[in-house]
Design a protein around this motif. Structure first.
Motif, PDB file in Angstrom:
ATOM      1  N   TYR A 199       1.103  -1.181  -0.054  1.00 35.06           N
ATOM      2  CA  TYR A 199       0.130  -0.122  -0.003  1.00 35.06           C
ATOM      3  C   TYR A 199       0.960   1.151  -0.041  1.00 35.06           C
ATOM      4  O   TYR A 199       1.376   1.663   1.124  1.00 35.06           O
ATOM      5  CB  TYR A 199      -0.916  -0.075   1.205  1.00 35.06           C
ATOM      6  N   PRO A 200       1.308   1.603  -1.173  1.00 40.96           N
ATOM      7  CA  PRO A 200       2.328   2.881  -1.196  1.00 40.96           C
ATOM      8  C   PRO A 200       1.542   4.306  -0.772  1.00 40.96           C
ATOM      9  O   PRO A 200       0.479   4.262  -1.096  1.00 40.96           O
ATOM     10  CB  PRO A 200       2.596   2.781  -2.750  1.00 40.96           C
ATOM     11  N   LEU A 201       2.439   4.999  -0.272  1.00 38.63           N
ATOM     12  CA  LEU A 201       2.151   6.421   0.082  1.00 38.63           C
ATOM     13  C   LEU A 201       2.824   7.254  -1.066  1.00 38.63           C
ATOM     14  O   LEU A 201       4.302   7.215  -1.121  1.00 38.63           O
ATOM     15  CB  LEU A 201       2.353   6.685   1.259  1.00 38.63           C
TER      16      LEU A 201
ATOM     17  N   THR B 177       4.169  12.188  -7.189  1.00 43.00           N
ATOM     18  CA  THR B 177       4.905  11.253  -8.183  1.00 43.00           C
ATOM     19  C   THR B 177       6.003  10.365  -7.106  1.00 43.00           C
ATOM     20  O   THR B 177       6.633   9.669  -7.944  1.00 43.00           O
ATOM     21  CB  THR B 177       5.262  11.651  -9.557  1.00 43.00           C
ATOM     22  N   VAL B 178       6.122  10.850  -6.011  1.00 47.73           N
ATOM     23  CA  VAL B 178       7.361  10.178  -5.432  1.00 47.73           C
ATOM     24  C   VAL B 178       6.974   9.493  -4.264  1.00 47.73           C
ATOM     25  O   VAL B 178       5.937   9.822  -3.302  1.00 47.73           O
ATOM     26  CB  VAL B 178       8.268  11.284  -4.757  1.00 47.73           C
ATOM     27  N   GLN B 179       7.398   7.765  -4.249  1.00 43.01           N
ATOM     28  CA  GLN B 179       6.862   7.070  -3.124  1.00 43.01           C
ATOM     29  C   GLN B 179       7.663   7.609  -2.219  1.00 43.01           C
ATOM     30  O   GLN B 179       9.086   7.163  -2.099  1.00 43.01           O
ATOM     31  CB  GLN B 179       7.022   5.597  -3.743  1.00 43.01           C
ATOM     32  N   VAL B 180       6.730   7.770  -0.973  1.00 39.88           N
ATOM     33  CA  VAL B 180       7.697   8.168   0.212  1.00 39.88           C
ATOM     34  C   VAL B 180       7.493   6.985   1.129  1.00 39.88           C
ATOM     35  O   VAL B 180       8.447   6.844   2.117  1.00 39.88           O
ATOM     36  CB  VAL B 180       6.774   9.192   0.961  1.00 39.88           C
ATOM     37  N   ALA B 181       6.685   6.173   1.262  1.00 42.57           N
ATOM     38  CA  ALA B 181       6.264   5.005   2.244  1.00 42.57           C
ATOM     39  C   ALA B 181       5.737   3.837   1.516  1.00 42.57           C
ATOM     40  O   ALA B 181       4.850   4.245   0.426  1.00 42.57           O
ATOM     41  CB  ALA B 181       5.938   5.473   3.410  1.00 42.57           C
ATOM     42  N   THR B 182       5.547   2.726   2.240  1.00 44.46           N
ATOM     43  CA  THR B 182       4.816   1.772   1.751  1.00 44.46           C
ATOM     44  C   THR B 182       4.653   0.858   3.119  1.00 44.46           C
ATOM     45  O   THR B 182       5.332   0.641   3.854  1.00 44.46           O
ATOM     46  CB  THR B 182       5.466   0.879   0.552  1.00 44.46           C
ATOM     47  N   ALA B 183       3.151   0.409   3.117  1.00 42.75           N
ATOM     48  CA  ALA B 183       2.953  -0.422   4.269  1.00 42.75           C
ATOM     49  C   ALA B 183       2.480  -1.987   3.392  1.00 42.75           C
ATOM     50  O   ALA B 183       1.982  -2.016   2.459  1.00 42.75           O
ATOM     51  CB  ALA B 183       1.685   0.044   5.182  1.00 42.75           C
TER      52      ALA B 183
END
Length: 120
Positions: free
Chosen positions: A45-47, A51-57
């Motif tokens: 589940y990307p944040l 357009t920049v992925q900052v985090a993912t769960a």
């Protein structure tokens, strides 16, 4: 009823190891690691901010780790540091709110269902 899925990987310390594969696992496993490092990982589940992925769960489980549970845990990983001016930081704050009440809350619900059912 279908047979449970299993996966077999070659480990450095225990040779070939076969493990039950939970239904939520994406099925990507690496050979050549230690058995304790073997893991199952679920959908990410990307944040994404501008357009920049900052985090993912994602759901995550290490069934052979020294300290483990039968249910998966959620892992939240933040990428390397990012620099923000005031406008970008305001955008990040807004994105965090949307992420918290949307995808991250969905992951919480999914994890709670798995914990309640103790399903792996």
């Amino acid at each position: 009823m279908s047979d449970p899925r299993t996966v077999t990987v070659r480990t450095l310390d225990h040779g070939e190891v076969t493990a039950a594969e939970p239904f939520w696992c994406l099925g990507v496993h690496a050979d050549g690691e230690f058995r304790a490092d073997f893991n199952h990982q679920g959908e990410e589940y990307p944040l994404v901010v501008d357009t920049v992925q900052v985090a993912t769960a994602s759901l995550y489980q290490r069934p052979f780790a020294e300290r483990t549970t039968t249910a998966p845990v959620a892992v939240l990983e933040f990428d390397a540091s990012h620099e923000f001016d005031s406008v970008a930081l305001a955008g990040l704050a807004d994105s965090l709110v949307v992420y918290a009440v949307g995808p991250l809350h969905d992951l919480v619900t999914r994890l709670q269902l798995l914990e309640d059912g103790d399903a792996s």
